[in-house]
Write a protein that holds these residues in place. Structure first.
Motif, PDB file in Angstrom:
ATOM      1  N   LEU A 127     -25.625 -28.755   3.952  1.00 55.50           N
ATOM      2  CA  LEU A 127     -24.362 -28.853   4.671  1.00 55.50           C
ATOM      3  C   LEU A 127     -23.475 -27.631   4.407  1.00 55.50           C
ATOM      4  O   LEU A 127     -22.884 -27.081   5.339  1.00 55.50           O
ATOM      5  CB  LEU A 127     -23.631 -30.141   4.283  1.00 55.50           C
ATOM      6  CG  LEU A 127     -22.306 -30.412   4.975  1.00 55.50           C
ATOM      7  CD1 LEU A 127     -22.489 -30.556   6.479  1.00 55.50           C
ATOM      8  CD2 LEU A 127     -21.664 -31.669   4.405  1.00 55.50           C
ATOM      9  N   LEU A 128     -23.395 -27.194   3.150  1.00 58.12           N
ATOM     10  CA  LEU A 128     -22.587 -26.018   2.819  1.00 58.12           C
ATOM     11  C   LEU A 128     -23.062 -24.782   3.581  1.00 58.12           C
ATOM     12  O   LEU A 128     -22.255 -24.041   4.148  1.00 58.12           O
ATOM     13  CB  LEU A 128     -22.647 -25.738   1.317  1.00 58.12           C
ATOM     14  CG  LEU A 128     -21.793 -26.583   0.418  1.00 58.12           C
ATOM     15  CD1 LEU A 128     -22.196 -26.382  -1.038  1.00 58.12           C
ATOM     16  CD2 LEU A 128     -20.333 -26.250   0.604  1.00 58.12           C
ATOM     17  N   ILE A 129     -24.362 -24.557   3.577  1.00 59.35           N
ATOM     18  CA  ILE A 129     -24.924 -23.389   4.270  1.00 59.35           C
ATOM     19  C   ILE A 129     -24.725 -23.519   5.777  1.00 59.35           C
ATOM     20  O   ILE A 129     -24.311 -22.565   6.446  1.00 59.35           O
ATOM     21  CB  ILE A 129     -26.417 -23.202   3.924  1.00 59.35           C
ATOM     22  CG1 ILE A 129     -26.587 -22.905   2.441  1.00 59.35           C
ATOM     23  CG2 ILE A 129     -27.047 -22.115   4.778  1.00 59.35           C
ATOM     24  CD1 ILE A 129     -25.937 -21.622   1.958  1.00 59.35           C
ATOM     25  N   SER A 130     -24.979 -24.692   6.314  1.00 58.13           N
ATOM     26  CA  SER A 130     -24.805 -24.912   7.757  1.00 58.13           C
ATOM     27  C   SER A 130     -23.355 -24.693   8.174  1.00 58.13           C
ATOM     28  O   SER A 130     -23.092 -24.056   9.202  1.00 58.13           O
ATOM     29  CB  SER A 130     -25.252 -26.320   8.145  1.00 58.13           C
ATOM     30  OG  SER A 130     -26.624 -26.484   7.903  1.00 58.13           O
ATOM     31  N   GLN A 131     -22.425 -25.197   7.383  1.00 58.58           N
ATOM     32  CA  GLN A 131     -21.003 -25.019   7.694  1.00 58.58           C
ATOM     33  C   GLN A 131     -20.618 -23.537   7.623  1.00 58.58           C
ATOM     34  O   GLN A 131     -19.863 -23.051   8.467  1.00 58.58           O
ATOM     35  CB  GLN A 131     -20.128 -25.829   6.725  1.00 58.58           C
ATOM     36  CG  GLN A 131     -20.190 -27.317   6.946  1.00 58.58           C
ATOM     37  CD  GLN A 131     -19.499 -27.735   8.227  1.00 58.58           C
ATOM     38  OE1 GLN A 131     -18.427 -27.263   8.556  1.00 58.58           O
ATOM     39  NE2 GLN A 131     -20.128 -28.632   8.959  1.00 58.58           N
ATOM     40  N   GLY A 132     -21.141 -22.830   6.629  1.00 63.53           N
ATOM     41  CA  GLY A 132     -20.867 -21.398   6.518  1.00 63.53           C
ATOM     42  C   GLY A 132     -21.398 -20.630   7.717  1.00 63.53           C
ATOM     43  O   GLY A 132     -20.713 -19.763   8.267  1.00 63.53           O
ATOM     44  N   LEU A 133     -22.615 -20.958   8.128  1.00 62.93           N
ATOM     45  CA  LEU A 133     -23.198 -20.303   9.306  1.00 62.93           C
ATOM     46  C   LEU A 133     -22.411 -20.631  10.565  1.00 62.93           C
ATOM     47  O   LEU A 133     -22.146 -19.749  11.383  1.00 62.93           O
ATOM     48  CB  LEU A 133     -24.669 -20.713   9.467  1.00 62.93           C
ATOM     49  CG  LEU A 133     -25.633 -20.145   8.422  1.00 62.93           C
ATOM     50  CD1 LEU A 133     -27.001 -20.797   8.545  1.00 62.93           C
ATOM     51  CD2 LEU A 133     -25.748 -18.631   8.551  1.00 62.93           C
ATOM     52  N   ASP A 134     -22.023 -21.897  10.712  1.00 63.02           N
ATOM     53  CA  ASP A 134     -21.217 -22.281  11.871  1.00 63.02           C
ATOM     54  C   ASP A 134     -19.918 -21.505  11.915  1.00 63.02           C
ATOM     55  O   ASP A 134     -19.478 -21.037  12.960  1.00 63.02           O
ATOM     56  CB  ASP A 134     -20.907 -23.791  11.841  1.00 63.02           C
ATOM     57  CG  ASP A 134     -22.099 -24.649  12.176  1.00 63.02           C
ATOM     58  OD1 ASP A 134     -23.125 -24.110  12.666  1.00 63.02           O
ATOM     59  OD2 ASP A 134     -22.016 -25.877  11.952  1.00 63.02           O
ATOM     60  N   HIS A 135     -19.290 -21.354  10.755  1.00 63.70           N
ATOM     61  CA  HIS A 135     -18.021 -20.618  10.681  1.00 63.70           C
ATOM     62  C   HIS A 135     -18.223 -19.158  11.097  1.00 63.70           C
ATOM     63  O   HIS A 135     -17.434 -18.607  11.862  1.00 63.70           O
ATOM     64  CB  HIS A 135     -17.437 -20.677   9.272  1.00 63.70           C
ATOM     65  CG  HIS A 135     -16.222 -19.850   9.086  1.00 63.70           C
ATOM     66  ND1 HIS A 135     -15.000 -20.205   9.627  1.00 63.70           N
ATOM     67  CD2 HIS A 135     -16.025 -18.658   8.458  1.00 63.70           C
ATOM     68  CE1 HIS A 135     -14.108 -19.282   9.319  1.00 63.70           C
ATOM     69  NE2 HIS A 135     -14.707 -18.336   8.614  1.00 63.70           N
TER      70      HIS A 135
END
Length: 120
Positions: free
Chosen positions: A108-116
């Motif tokens: 989730l942390l990595i996915s959220q960072g990529l989304d951002h």
């Protein structure tokens, strides 16, 4: 020059209600230190590559070295850091050690960072 002006308070007026609300929501200094340390772990591109590879499937050191195109020694070193930060875990099957993400929070942390980063 305009950008620098935005970082300085022109009126120098304190808003007590907002300040108190922000102060009350701050985690303890120990927790903030640990959080900063935790996020430092994400500050290395090799570790991010390892995490991204492990988001798909568990892999051994040989597989990870092949996926991210680096030496097994470099992967082993970074896995040690990731284990210490509880970002990855491992299991042994015979002589082979397989690594995977410690839990879904990491993905989730990595996915959220990529989304951002991809958000415009």
């Amino acid at each position: 020059m305009k950008n620098l002006e935005m970082d300085v308070c022109a009126s120098n007026i304190i808003h007590p209600e907002a300040v108190n609300k922000a102060k009350e929501s701050l985690p303890s200094d120990d927790l903030i230190f640990n959080l900063a340390d935790f996020f430092k772990t994400f500050g290395d591109s090799t570790r991010i590559k390892i995490i991204c590879a492990l988001m798909e499937t568990e892999l051994c050191i040989c597989d990870l070295a092949n996926v991210i195109n680096t030496s097994q020694s470099a992967v082993s070193h970074q896995l040690r850091v990731l284990r210490q930060s509880r970002l990855v875990k491992y299991r042994k099957e015979g002589k082979t050690v397989y690594y995977s993400l410690d839990d879904d929070h990491i993905k989730l942390l990595i996915s959220q960072g990529l989304d951002h980063l991809l958000h415009k």
